[in-house]
Design a protein around this motif. Structure first.
Motif, PDB file in Angstrom:
ATOM      1  N   LEU A 127      -2.814  20.026 -57.787  1.00  0.00           N
ATOM      2  CA  LEU A 127      -2.216  18.952 -58.592  1.00  0.00           C
ATOM      3  C   LEU A 127      -2.101  17.686 -57.758  1.00  0.00           C
ATOM      4  N   GLU A 128      -2.626  16.591 -58.257  1.00  0.00           N
ATOM      5  CA  GLU A 128      -2.609  15.333 -57.499  1.00  0.00           C
ATOM      6  C   GLU A 128      -2.161  14.197 -58.417  1.00  0.00           C
ATOM      7  N   ARG A 129      -1.238  13.389 -57.908  1.00  0.00           N
ATOM      8  CA  ARG A 129      -0.714  12.315 -58.754  1.00  0.00           C
ATOM      9  C   ARG A 129      -1.702  11.153 -58.932  1.00  0.00           C
ATOM     10  N   GLY A 163      -3.917   9.313 -50.311  1.00  0.00           N
ATOM     11  CA  GLY A 163      -2.707   9.083 -49.505  1.00  0.00           C
ATOM     12  C   GLY A 163      -3.064   8.886 -48.045  1.00  0.00           C
ATOM     13  N   ALA A 164      -2.358   9.589 -47.158  1.00  0.00           N
ATOM     14  CA  ALA A 164      -2.606   9.447 -45.712  1.00  0.00           C
ATOM     15  C   ALA A 164      -4.070   9.707 -45.374  1.00  0.00           C
ATOM     16  N   SER A 165      -4.686  10.599 -46.109  1.00  0.00           N
ATOM     17  CA  SER A 165      -6.040  11.040 -45.757  1.00  0.00           C
ATOM     18  C   SER A 165      -7.118  10.005 -46.026  1.00  0.00           C
ATOM     19  N   LYS A 166      -6.750   8.876 -46.642  1.00  0.00           N
ATOM     20  CA  LYS A 166      -7.809   7.885 -46.875  1.00  0.00           C
ATOM     21  C   LYS A 166      -8.004   6.965 -45.679  1.00  0.00           C
ATOM     22  N   ALA A 194     -10.613   9.573 -37.946  1.00  0.00           N
ATOM     23  CA  ALA A 194     -11.706  10.541 -38.139  1.00  0.00           C
ATOM     24  C   ALA A 194     -12.156  11.212 -36.845  1.00  0.00           C
ATOM     25  N   ILE A 195     -11.235  11.383 -35.913  1.00  0.00           N
ATOM     26  CA  ILE A 195     -11.585  12.104 -34.682  1.00  0.00           C
ATOM     27  C   ILE A 195     -11.279  13.590 -34.884  1.00  0.00           C
ATOM     28  N   LEU A 196     -12.261  14.415 -34.533  1.00  0.00           N
ATOM     29  CA  LEU A 196     -12.049  15.864 -34.516  1.00  0.00           C
ATOM     30  C   LEU A 196     -11.531  16.179 -33.112  1.00  0.00           C
ATOM     31  N   GLY A 224       4.996  16.989 -42.726  1.00  0.00           N
ATOM     32  CA  GLY A 224       5.038  16.314 -41.426  1.00  0.00           C
ATOM     33  C   GLY A 224       3.744  16.481 -40.647  1.00  0.00           C
ATOM     34  N   ILE A 225       2.620  16.517 -41.357  1.00  0.00           N
ATOM     35  CA  ILE A 225       1.312  16.683 -40.700  1.00  0.00           C
ATOM     36  C   ILE A 225       0.845  15.261 -40.353  1.00  0.00           C
ATOM     37  N   ARG A 226       1.382  14.743 -39.254  1.00  0.00           N
ATOM     38  CA  ARG A 226       1.315  13.288 -39.065  1.00  0.00           C
ATOM     39  C   ARG A 226      -0.019  12.744 -38.545  1.00  0.00           C
ATOM     40  N   LEU A 244      -6.483  15.893 -40.121  1.00  0.00           N
ATOM     41  CA  LEU A 244      -7.900  16.048 -40.467  1.00  0.00           C
ATOM     42  C   LEU A 244      -8.495  17.191 -39.650  1.00  0.00           C
ATOM     43  N   THR A 245      -8.140  17.223 -38.367  1.00  0.00           N
ATOM     44  CA  THR A 245      -8.634  18.291 -37.486  1.00  0.00           C
ATOM     45  C   THR A 245      -8.012  19.631 -37.863  1.00  0.00           C
ATOM     46  N   ALA A 246      -6.706  19.597 -38.153  1.00  0.00           N
ATOM     47  CA  ALA A 246      -5.953  20.846 -38.284  1.00  0.00           C
ATOM     48  C   ALA A 246      -6.073  21.493 -39.661  1.00  0.00           C
TER      49      ALA A 246
HETATM   50  C1  LIG Z   1      -3.605   5.788 -38.770  1.00  0.00           C
HETATM   51  C2  LIG Z   1      -3.950   7.241 -38.789  1.00  0.00           C
HETATM   52  C3  LIG Z   1      -4.885   7.768 -37.895  1.00  0.00           C
HETATM   53  C4  LIG Z   1      -5.174   9.132 -37.893  1.00  0.00           C
HETATM   54  N1  LIG Z   1      -6.172   9.632 -37.110  1.00  0.00           N
HETATM   55  C5  LIG Z   1      -6.509  10.952 -37.179  1.00  0.00           C
HETATM   56  C6  LIG Z   1      -7.591  11.477 -36.436  1.00  0.00           C
HETATM   57  O1  LIG Z   1      -8.314  10.741 -35.767  1.00  0.00           O
HETATM   58  N2  LIG Z   1      -7.825  12.808 -36.484  1.00  0.00           N
HETATM   59  C7  LIG Z   1      -7.068  13.652 -37.227  1.00  0.00           C
HETATM   60  O2  LIG Z   1      -7.302  14.858 -37.197  1.00  0.00           O
HETATM   61  N3  LIG Z   1      -6.057  13.173 -38.002  1.00  0.00           N
HETATM   62  C8  LIG Z   1      -5.771  11.854 -37.991  1.00  0.00           C
HETATM   63  N4  LIG Z   1      -4.758  11.342 -38.766  1.00  0.00           N
HETATM   64  C9  LIG Z   1      -3.907  12.265 -39.488  1.00  0.00           C
HETATM   65  C10 LIG Z   1      -4.380  12.674 -40.840  1.00  0.00           C
HETATM   66  O3  LIG Z   1      -4.986  11.620 -41.550  1.00  0.00           O
HETATM   67  C11 LIG Z   1      -3.156  13.215 -41.593  1.00  0.00           C
HETATM   68  O4  LIG Z   1      -2.557  14.216 -40.820  1.00  0.00           O
HETATM   69  C12 LIG Z   1      -3.567  13.788 -42.934  1.00  0.00           C
HETATM   70  O5  LIG Z   1      -4.256  12.827 -43.690  1.00  0.00           O
HETATM   71  C13 LIG Z   1      -2.350  14.263 -43.695  1.00  0.00           C
HETATM   72  O6  LIG Z   1      -2.830  14.827 -44.870  1.00  0.00           O
HETATM   73  P1  LIG Z   1      -1.868  15.400 -45.993  1.00  0.00           P
HETATM   74  O7  LIG Z   1      -2.754  16.127 -46.931  1.00  0.00           O
HETATM   75  O8  LIG Z   1      -0.739  16.107 -45.365  1.00  0.00           O
HETATM   76  O9  LIG Z   1      -1.239  14.100 -46.676  1.00  0.00           O
HETATM   77  P2  LIG Z   1      -1.867  13.084 -47.736  1.00  0.00           P
HETATM   78  O10 LIG Z   1      -3.254  12.753 -47.438  1.00  0.00           O
HETATM   79  O11 LIG Z   1      -0.919  11.945 -47.861  1.00  0.00           O
HETATM   80  O12 LIG Z   1      -1.877  13.906 -49.080  1.00  0.00           O
HETATM   81  C14 LIG Z   1      -0.724  14.130 -49.848  1.00  0.00           C
HETATM   82  C15 LIG Z   1      -1.101  13.965 -51.299  1.00  0.00           C
HETATM   83  O13 LIG Z   1      -0.001  14.375 -52.107  1.00  0.00           O
HETATM   84  C16 LIG Z   1       0.014  13.559 -53.259  1.00  0.00           C
HETATM   85  N5  LIG Z   1       1.354  13.646 -53.857  1.00  0.00           N
HETATM   86  C17 LIG Z   1       2.524  13.221 -53.313  1.00  0.00           C
HETATM   87  N6  LIG Z   1       3.546  13.481 -54.155  1.00  0.00           N
HETATM   88  C18 LIG Z   1       3.015  14.089 -55.246  1.00  0.00           C
HETATM   89  C19 LIG Z   1       3.577  14.588 -56.459  1.00  0.00           C
HETATM   90  N7  LIG Z   1       4.887  14.513 -56.731  1.00  0.00           N
HETATM   91  N8  LIG Z   1       2.725  15.144 -57.376  1.00  0.00           N
HETATM   92  C20 LIG Z   1       1.385  15.211 -57.124  1.00  0.00           C
HETATM   93  N9  LIG Z   1       0.821  14.746 -55.987  1.00  0.00           N
HETATM   94  C21 LIG Z   1       1.620  14.200 -55.057  1.00  0.00           C
HETATM   95  C22 LIG Z   1      -0.339  12.184 -52.711  1.00  0.00           C
HETATM   96  O14 LIG Z   1      -0.797  11.310 -53.721  1.00  0.00           O
HETATM   97  C23 LIG Z   1      -1.403  12.518 -51.678  1.00  0.00           C
HETATM   98  O15 LIG Z   1      -2.696  12.441 -52.207  1.00  0.00           O
HETATM   99  C24 LIG Z   1      -4.479   9.983 -38.790  1.00  0.00           C
HETATM  100  C25 LIG Z   1      -3.579   9.441 -39.713  1.00  0.00           C
HETATM  101  C26 LIG Z   1      -3.370   8.074 -39.754  1.00  0.00           C
HETATM  102  C27 LIG Z   1      -2.501   7.497 -40.829  1.00  0.00           C
END
Ligand SMILES: Cc1cc2nc3c(=O)[nH]c(=O)nc-3n(C[C@H](O)[C@H](O)[C@H](O)COP(=O)(O)OP(=O)(O)OC[C@H]3O[C@@H](n4cnc5c(N)ncnc54)[C@H](O)[C@@H]3O)c2cc1C
Length: 474
Positions: A44-46, A53-56, A60-62, A347-349, A353-355
């Protein structure tokens, strides 16, 4: 006031075994792992598309995990995720740019911290991190400024396509019966007769188990089921993207000496042929909007040119910012709540992308341990993703290909048509960009936006912005 409406009928069985909330890279990987484990799963995605979200917006480093906290869940998940990515990527046709990295100290104070970094890397099992002679460093990166004091070689840090990989995970799950609902903003979670009912306005989905993968909204979604024991505060990272001509100056990932808070400003190639400089690390309250600031971008450009002087003369193509889902806890938060049939992944900060594939395997183990027996599928289908990497053959090189719509990134009409079709067509312009590279180049869509919008008209779930509206974000 008491609500006098009758309660919804109690259900003994749910429509789905599992509902995953959030289609960032983590949710996409979890969706795939649980589907391949033989469960019926809905994602389910809003937003109108996945990865909004964060993933855009990441680097992009592995990662190898060389500098992660030893013994942490984060390092375990990163290393497991990296292993799985490298083992499976070829089955999806996903690229990797094998750049390795150098970590450079520019002052005596930074040089003094290198032995501790080597120690940490070795504790994390990354035993090939070692000092590198300055003449070897110069040979490896002749464009580097002449002032480094000392450096480490960090083999194995590579660059991947941050968008095609999660898309591949989702497509594989869909090929095995997984269901994706976009524009489904979960606003209520009720437990009725042992089943979760997740609602988005008037629509509802019933599932036996919920996995919270909501990124920057992780604590909000958690609070739908219990008082959230953690808080999310996004950490913004701003980036500058140099033009493709810059990549000849940056053959490897150039890492700074990290601090306790951030990995620092990195200069690295992108899989799309550019050079990236960033990210910053700025805490903010806003969870949805990541602005870029002129003075910060200038600082990033100056920093890049200080380390690689030739970058001073290279044009900048794009600027963007991403929001890391940082929490008030030091490590990733991944836990099953047995009595509630709920799994929290929050808190997958900075390293998700790697993990992601490692986290997905761990969540699958938690589901089996606490909730449901698994029935892993045999004879897996591996959807093949169109290649977007600059160093590998692309569609525009194919004999007989039709017209090119995006001249900056050489995106063909056929690629755009394909991205607007199939089991998970692009849901918005950002999604179309992430599937094709259209609008990502020098003109940032100035030349091709009208043609792209004409092709996408009536096919997207979310209307393109009006002329004169806000610029496209990545
Ligand atoms: C600046 C930056 C650099 C980074 N560099 C790297 C890197 O080099 N290598 C690496 O491995 N990682 C990197 N990362 C980390 C990686 O991008 C994040 O850890 C990852 O994107 C987190 O993914 P997520 O799925 O937890 O969150 P998100 O991508 O934010 O996904 C959460 C989703 O939940 C949806 N959502 C929220 N609330 C609701 C709701 N109520 N109902 C339905 N949907 C909902 C949101 O719309 C969103 O699409 C970086 C991050 C940033 C910001």
């Amino acid at each position: 006031m008491l609500n006098s409406a009758p309660p919804p009928p109690r259900k003994a069985t749910a429509e789905f075994d599992v509902a995953v909330i959030g289609a960032g890279v983590v949710g996409c990987a979890v969706f795939r792992a649980l589907t391949l484990a033989g469960l019926s799963v809905i994602l389910l995605e809003r937003s109108a598309d996945i990865l909004d979200g964060a993933s855009k917006g990441n680097s992009a480093i592995l990662h190898t995990g060389f500098d992660a906290p030893p013994g942490s869940r984060e390092v375990q998940m990163m290393q497991a995720g990296r292993r799985r990515y490298l083992a499976e990527r070829a089955l999806f046709g996903l690229p990797v740019l094998q750049t390795d990295a150098v970590l450079v100290a520019w002052s005596q104070e930074e040089a003094a911290r290198l032995p501790a970094i080597i120690d940490k890397a070795h504790q994390n099992g990354v035993t090939d991190v070692r000092p590198i002679e300055l003449d070897v460093l110069r040979h490896r990166m002749p464009t580097l400024a002449s002032s480094p004091i000392a450096a480490l070689s960090v083999p194995g840090e590579h660059i991947i396509d941050p968008w095609s990989s999660p898309l591949a995970y989702v497509l594989q799950a869909m090929a095995h019966g997984g269901v994706v609902q976009r524009l489904f903003d979960v606003d209520t979670a009720e437990r009725l007769g042992g089943v979760w009912r997740l609602s988005a306005g008037t629509r509802a989905v019933d599932a036996g188990i919920v996995i919270n993968c909501a990124g920057n909204y992780g604590d909000h979604v958690e609070a739908l089921s219990r008082p959230s024991p953690f808080a999310i505060r996004p950490r913004k990272g701003q980036f500058v993207v140099f033009d493709k001509t810059a990549q000849r100056h940056v053959p490897t990932i150039l890492l700074p000496v990290p601090t306790a808070r951030t990995k620092g400003v990195v200069v690295c190639p992108t899989i799309f042929g550019n050079v990236l400089v960033g990210p910053t690390a700025e805490d903010q309250d806003d969870r949805g909007v990541a602005t870029v600031e002129r003075s910060t971008l200038k600082h990033l450009i100056d920093e890049a040119a200080r380390m690689v002087p030739a970058l001073a003369d290279e044009p900048v193509n794009a600027i963007y910012a991403g929001l890391r889902p940082a929490s008030d806890q030091k490590d990733y938060i991944i836990e099953a709540i047995p009595g509630r049939h709920w799994v929290t992944v929050a808190g997958i900060r900075s390293t998700g992308l790697t993990a992601a594939l490692g986290i997905a395997d761990h969540v699958t183990e938690l589901v089996e341990e606490h909730f449901l027996p698994l029935r892993p599928l045999q004879d897996l289908i591996w959807p093949s993703l169109p290649n977007l990497a600059e160093h590998l053959p692309r569609d525009h090189e194919r004999p007989g290909r039709g017209d090119i719509v995006c001249l900056c990134e050489l995106v063909t009409r056929d690629e755009i048509v394909a991205a607007l079709a199939g089991p998970l067509p692009a849901g918005n312009l950002g999604g179309l960009k992430r599937r094709t590279r259209a609008m990502m180049g020098r003109c940032q869509g100035f030349n091709c936006l009208a043609a792209v919008c004409e092709m996408a008209q009536d096919k997207l779930l979310e209307a393109p912005p009006l002329p004169g509206g806000t610029s496209l974000d990545v």
